[in-house]
Design an enzyme around this catalytic site. Structure first.
Site, short mmCIF file in Angstrom:
data_model
loop_
_atom_site.label_atom_id
_atom_site.label_comp_id
_atom_site.label_asym_id
_atom_site.label_seq_id
_atom_site.Cartn_x
_atom_site.Cartn_y
_atom_site.Cartn_z
CD GLU A 1 24.02 14.42 -71.82
OE1 GLU A 1 24.34 15.60 -71.59
OE2 GLU A 1 22.91 13.94 -71.54
N GLY B 1 47.52 18.95 -70.35
CA GLY B 1 46.52 18.45 -71.29
C GLY B 1 45.11 18.98 -71.04
CE LYS C 1 31.69 22.95 -74.49
NZ LYS C 1 32.90 22.96 -73.64
#
Lengths: 410, 410
Positions: free
Chosen positions: A113, A171, A189
């Site tokens: 996942e 970040g 992906k």
């Protein structure tokens, strides 16, 4: 019952967050699933022995990233009959078939996942909820760095370089974010999602991709003029009996379900005549979020067939919550009305956020939006207000959800 | 291998759609899971024998609705060691604990994705992805009828009665829609979601609810003035160490992830410090959509541990797809520029949707949005355009997704 033994490969941001989360949640998981998960070994670059960890584990969590030695370790774990959970998109988009075949042969679970869109449950939904759906098309925002950059450029007029700098500062981008901004991360992906959605092998090398490095503030200015939203979109769709998988910067019209996904969030829309379309969105990265997805996969490997465990707690039901209200009053248009209403509200500690009063002949309409207050206080105030002699009809009240939401970029 | 035998209880809209979908997808499921699902018996009010069907089945699908005899049938099926899939929100919100206990005792699966929000995978995500997450709050639009009505009232200024009439005409509301509009249907669904999210028993009777019958066009006019969106929202949240579960009409600020859910769609947002928040949306009802959710549950009961099956097809990878483009040109501001560009586009069969030209001294900026055309044609046109002598810099092109989306109410 014995504990459920987890071997951890890799202890970077996600690995450390996973180890911490597993410890925090071990009691809940034991209460829920009946076995207590326990980390029996951690492999880092400088410490630990893979063979020992493998031997001691029921399940191996691979969070090293990259192809080598991750590929070898995952294959050996599967072949040894251990379940595997991984977040490794490079590995799955280039060697997925080999790994999935190994898991089928050993009859063990290989879950991933966290490899796409973090905790957004797109992998599980494609594999389970939609296992037999005939899917036509899938659109995804699957890279949070680029979505953050494009959101910032749209919001502030910044250049690509400026927005990238800000993403790095906050970040949301790594020091070397080449594969994020050039579309290759999203392409990996999309290869994984396309494999699951269409049941056909898809390799990263087959995915056409383009990044956002060349996007200018002008493009975003025009987007705003035309009512469009500019996103880095991955698409996998059936075309003329074949399949197209690609990643490009794309303008979306405002009513597209992905148009409103902003900041570092990810989202995927699946279209199928069986289901019309479903959309899932949430944080696509971040140590704790990604670790949550990994832990969900680990629990799935532990779960017995009956999926609803005994209640683990007995919470009291609370009825008198804090709510913000909109209140609508039809009143005589005469002096002192607002003062009396305001006095009642003040006595009940209800503070007014905005007021709109409009006269209509000898009548007026008074609409107020309040800050959150105890529902019992609001009910008491409305009861008092309803007795005021200048009220033309009973007061009307509707709740308002007013908090700030996390999907906004600030 | 023998087939996977499914007994079907109830053959209304969803039951009939499920039987049809199962037959359509049987080949795919067999290729995917290794066993072929087959309906071995159907129980309707006038036909079929429950005991015979139970005896013949590996799994029972309960789509009768209501408490009696559904409760008895589901309990008997579980106690006989059969898996059960149900869409029955009344049953689960009032007798869930009894049924889940029976499933745990018999070590069989009881799945119920279709009981809340149709094919939107919220049940699975709460049970699996978020099995160990510490959830703070859950907001849902879990009744499509009321969301359709409120969307229509906002869009057209209709009264509640008028919008309800239209919902009935279009099949988004049943002839007796009392439990939809008074909030009780949503309350049952929130009881189920709260049970899963917080691990504590929640009965329908413990859910506070209020409907939308009293909402007026005025309320929606004010919503629009204040930048709010009016929805029937179910909330389940931790409050002071306890739990509040409730359903009310609520105004949402425009940036709330549920504010843009329109028409008969459903959506649920889950908030947790572990995951920030995730949102899932899609069609909440409809025979085929709900049947898809039921079929997903059936497949889950059939699925062996290794979740990625062998590829079931080998699709060709298509690269030259149809795409709409935005094209941005910096040109000399002189006569004939637009004509030459338009001629090149016409030769490549590319049709222009909108044009925006702005002069800036002796230079002009020409921005066009095109209708979809072959990517190879667009590339050829851009190649020709880039050779035009009046061009000041290379042409810029970005794709546009322009189709209508299904989540809009029309």
């Amino acid at each position: 019952m014995t504990s459920f033994k987890v071997g951890l490969l890799g202890r970077g941001t996600v690995g450390a967050a996973f180890a911490e989360l597993l410890e925090q949640r071990a009691d809940t998981i034991e209460a829920t699933v009946g076995r207590r998960p326990e980390i029996v070994g951690v492999l880092t670059r400088s410490r630990g022995d893979f063979d020992e960890i493998l031997e001691a584990s029921d399940l191996v969590v691979e969070l090293m990233g990259g192809l080598d030695p991750a590929r070898d370790y995952v294959l050996r774990a599967l072949r040894a009959g251990k379940h595997v959970v991984t977040a490794n998109k490079q590995l799955l988009s280039q060697h997925g078939e080999e790994l999935w075949e190994a898991s089928r042969e050993a009859n063990v679970t290989l879950r991933f996942e966290a490899s796409v869109a973090g905790v957004v449950p797109v992998i599980r939904v494609l594999q389970e909820t939609l296992a037999a759906a005939h899917i036509d098309r899938l659109h995804g925002i699957v890279n949070g760095t680029t979505n953050f950059i494009l959101t910032e450029m749209a919001r502030t007029g910044a250049t690509f370089a400026e927005a990238l700098g800000q993403a790095q500062e906050l970040g949301y981008a790594e020091a070397d974010s080449t594969e994020d901004v050039n579309g290759r991360d999203a392409a990996a992906k999309m290869a994984i999602l396309a494999r699951l959605a269409f049941g056909t092998p898809v390799h990263l090398d087959q995915v056409v991709y383009e990044g956002i490095e060349h996007i200018t503030p002008d493009d975003l200015e025009y987007a705003s003029r035309f009512g469009l939203s500019l996103k880095l979109i991955g698409t996998a769709e059936r075309v003329d009996g074949g399949l197209s998988v690609r990643v490009h910067p794309v303008f979306l019209y405002g009513d597209h379900p992905l148009a409103s996904i902003s900041g570092p969030f990810n989202a995927v829309t699946v279209e199928s005549p069986d289901i019309t379309e479903i959309t899932m969105s949430g944080p696509g990265a971040g140590g704790p979020q990604t670790a949550s997805a990994v832990l969900g996969d680990v629990i799935s490997a532990m779960i017995p067939p009956a999926l609803v465990p005994e209640p683990i707690v007995k919470l009291d039901m609370v009825e008198d919550v804090l709510s913000a209200f909109y209140v609508h009053l039809e009143v005589d248009d005469r002096p002192g009305v607002l003062a009396q209403v305001a006095q009642i509200l003040g006595m009940q500690d209800i503070s007014v956020k905005s007021v709109d009063q409009r006269g209509m002949g000898d009548q007026a309409r008074l609409v107020m939006v309040m800050h959150p207050a105890k529902e019992s206080s609001v009910a008491a105030a409305l009861q008092l207000i309803s007795q005021l002699d200048f009220l033309r009809s009973p007061p009307r009240a509707i709740r308002v959800i007013e908090e700030e939401f996390l999907s906004s970029p600030e």
